[in-house]
Every structure is written in C-alpha cells, then in structure tokens.
Scaffold this motif. Structure first.
Motif, PDB file in Angstrom:
ATOM      1  N   ILE A   1      41.857  31.881  35.100  1.00 19.62           N
ATOM      2  CA  ILE A   1      42.606  30.864  35.835  1.00 19.62           C
ATOM      3  C   ILE A   1      41.680  30.072  36.747  1.00 19.62           C
ATOM      4  N   ILE A   2      40.825  30.767  37.475  1.00 21.45           N
ATOM      5  CA  ILE A   2      39.900  30.095  38.394  1.00 21.45           C
ATOM      6  C   ILE A   2      38.917  29.220  37.620  1.00 21.45           C
TER       7      ILE A   2
ATOM      8  N   ILE B   1      39.445  27.672  34.726  1.00 19.39           N
ATOM      9  CA  ILE B   1      40.164  26.472  34.270  1.00 19.39           C
ATOM     10  C   ILE B   1      40.357  25.504  35.437  1.00 19.39           C
ATOM     11  N   LEU B   2      40.784  26.032  36.575  1.00 14.87           N
ATOM     12  CA  LEU B   2      40.993  25.177  37.752  1.00 14.87           C
ATOM     13  C   LEU B   2      39.681  24.557  38.219  1.00 14.87           C
ATOM     14  N   SER B   3      38.607  25.317  38.134  1.00 16.61           N
ATOM     15  CA  SER B   3      37.293  24.797  38.524  1.00 16.61           C
ATOM     16  C   SER B   3      36.864  23.649  37.607  1.00 16.61           C
ATOM     17  N   GLN B   4      37.128  23.780  36.311  1.00 13.58           N
ATOM     18  CA  GLN B   4      36.799  22.705  35.365  1.00 13.58           C
ATOM     19  C   GLN B   4      37.577  21.429  35.698  1.00 13.58           C
ATOM     20  N   ILE B   5      38.848  21.593  36.020  1.00 17.22           N
ATOM     21  CA  ILE B   5      39.674  20.435  36.375  1.00 17.22           C
ATOM     22  C   ILE B   5      39.140  19.796  37.648  1.00 17.22           C
ATOM     23  N   GLU B   6      38.789  20.625  38.627  1.00 18.80           N
ATOM     24  CA  GLU B   6      38.322  20.126  39.916  1.00 18.80           C
ATOM     25  C   GLU B   6      37.000  19.377  39.789  1.00 18.80           C
TER      26      GLU B   6
ATOM     27  N   ASN C   1      42.517  23.532  46.220  1.00 19.26           N
ATOM     28  CA  ASN C   1      43.345  24.342  47.125  1.00 19.26           C
ATOM     29  C   ASN C   1      43.989  25.496  46.367  1.00 19.26           C
ATOM     30  N   ALA C   2      44.461  25.217  45.159  1.00 19.94           N
ATOM     31  CA  ALA C   2      45.140  26.235  44.355  1.00 19.94           C
ATOM     32  C   ALA C   2      44.208  27.391  44.029  1.00 19.94           C
ATOM     33  N   TYR C   3      42.966  27.099  43.645  1.00 18.34           N
ATOM     34  CA  TYR C   3      42.093  28.222  43.309  1.00 18.34           C
ATOM     35  C   TYR C   3      41.454  28.844  44.545  1.00 18.34           C
ATOM     36  N   SER C   4      41.369  28.121  45.637  1.00 20.80           N
ATOM     37  CA  SER C   4      40.894  28.724  46.884  1.00 20.80           C
ATOM     38  C   SER C   4      41.890  29.766  47.382  1.00 20.80           C
ATOM     39  N   VAL C   5      43.172  29.460  47.261  1.00 18.02           N
ATOM     40  CA  VAL C   5      44.224  30.385  47.677  1.00 18.02           C
ATOM     41  C   VAL C   5      44.138  31.679  46.869  1.00 18.02           C
ATOM     42  N   LEU C   6      43.832  31.578  45.579  1.00 20.99           N
ATOM     43  CA  LEU C   6      43.747  32.761  44.729  1.00 20.99           C
ATOM     44  C   LEU C   6      42.625  33.703  45.168  1.00 20.99           C
ATOM     45  N   GLY C   7      41.628  33.162  45.850  1.00 19.42           N
ATOM     46  CA  GLY C   7      40.502  33.979  46.298  1.00 19.42           C
ATOM     47  C   GLY C   7      40.696  34.626  47.649  1.00 19.42           C
ATOM     48  N   GLU C   8      41.804  34.382  48.306  1.00 23.71           N
ATOM     49  CA  GLU C   8      42.067  34.958  49.627  1.00 23.71           C
ATOM     50  C   GLU C   8      42.484  36.419  49.462  1.00 23.71           C
ATOM     51  N   LEU C   9      41.525  37.311  49.563  1.00 22.41           N
ATOM     52  CA  LEU C   9      41.772  38.720  49.299  1.00 22.41           C
ATOM     53  C   LEU C   9      42.590  39.415  50.385  1.00 22.41           C
ATOM     54  N   ASP C  10      42.704  38.808  51.561  1.00 27.52           N
ATOM     55  CA  ASP C  10      43.472  39.424  52.648  1.00 27.52           C
ATOM     56  C   ASP C  10      44.968  39.135  52.536  1.00 27.52           C
ATOM     57  N   THR C  11      45.367  38.385  51.514  1.00 29.85           N
ATOM     58  CA  THR C  11      46.768  38.034  51.294  1.00 29.85           C
ATOM     59  C   THR C  11      47.265  38.752  50.033  1.00 29.85           C
ATOM     60  N   SER C  12      48.542  39.091  50.017  1.00 33.85           N
ATOM     61  CA  SER C  12      49.088  39.799  48.849  1.00 33.85           C
ATOM     62  C   SER C  12      49.043  38.910  47.607  1.00 33.85           C
ATOM     63  N   VAL C  13      49.032  39.552  46.459  1.00 33.07           N
ATOM     64  CA  VAL C  13      48.948  38.844  45.183  1.00 33.07           C
ATOM     65  C   VAL C  13      50.134  37.897  45.023  1.00 33.07           C
ATOM     66  N   ALA C  14      51.321  38.370  45.344  1.00 32.82           N
ATOM     67  CA  ALA C  14      52.524  37.551  45.176  1.00 32.82           C
ATOM     68  C   ALA C  14      52.450  36.273  46.009  1.00 32.82           C
ATOM     69  N   VAL C  15      51.964  36.382  47.228  1.00 29.69           N
ATOM     70  CA  VAL C  15      51.859  35.208  48.102  1.00 29.69           C
ATOM     71  C   VAL C  15      50.801  34.240  47.574  1.00 29.69           C
ATOM     72  N   ARG C  16      49.676  34.782  47.131  1.00 27.96           N
ATOM     73  CA  ARG C  16      48.613  33.917  46.593  1.00 27.96           C
ATOM     74  C   ARG C  16      49.093  33.164  45.357  1.00 27.96           C
ATOM     75  N   VAL C  17      49.761  33.867  44.449  1.00 25.24           N
ATOM     76  CA  VAL C  17      50.264  33.237  43.232  1.00 25.24           C
ATOM     77  C   VAL C  17      51.293  32.173  43.593  1.00 25.24           C
ATOM     78  N   ASP C  18      52.195  32.492  44.521  1.00 31.09           N
ATOM     79  CA  ASP C  18      53.229  31.537  44.913  1.00 31.09           C
ATOM     80  C   ASP C  18      52.626  30.275  45.529  1.00 31.09           C
TER      81      ASP C  18
END
Length: 84
Positions: A9-10, A12-17, A32-49
């Motif tokens: 996912i990251i 693909i998003l990086s290629q688009i960016e 922003n979308a792929y930066s959020v996915l890398g925030e390890l201090d946040t739960s998976v559900a929140v990052r995906v949302d």
C-alpha cells in the motif's frame, strides 16, 4: 496488520505521490495517507480509517486521471480488507 500488505500500500501511494502528472493537491493528500499508515503509536484501525478518509476525498476529484483513480481505488480496497 500484515507487513507485506502495508508495504504494498505504501509503495503504491509513494508512486502516486512522486508522479508529477498528478495534481499537487492530490499528491499532498496521498502523502498524508501513507504518512498516517506509518504512525506506529496509533492503533491499526485508526490509521486505516484516517488513510481511507484522505483517499476518499481525492477519489472523486475530476482532475485525477483514470489510471491514478484506479490505483487509489486499489489502495482503498486493500485498506478495507485489512480493517475487516
């Protein structure tokens, strides 16, 4: 969260960016979308949302090419399968 799916996912998003044919406002939201996915201090559900919200905003943008829109839909589908 499956690490391979997340990396895919990251990537693909990086290629688009990095694609300068994509409008700047769209590239910013994609980043922003792929930066959020890398925030390890946040739960998976929140990052995906949060990522889904960013991508949902741009999936209807009339300035996005059909190829890029298809890539975004692919990422949204992958994110939705992770969140289930």
């Amino acid at each position: 969260m499956d690490d391979n799916a997340l990396r895919n996912i990251i990537d693909i998003l990086s290629q688009i960016e990095k694609d300068f044919t994509v409008p700047k406002n769209v590239r910013i939201k994609v980043k922003n979308a792929y930066s959020v996915l890398g925030e390890l201090d946040t739960s998976v559900a929140v990052r995906v949302d949060k990522s889904l919200q960013e991508l949902d905003d741009i999936s209807d943008d009339p300035n996005v090419s059909s190829y890029t829109r298809t890539q975004i839909w692919n990422v949204v589908s992958l994110l939705e399968s992770i969140s289930e």
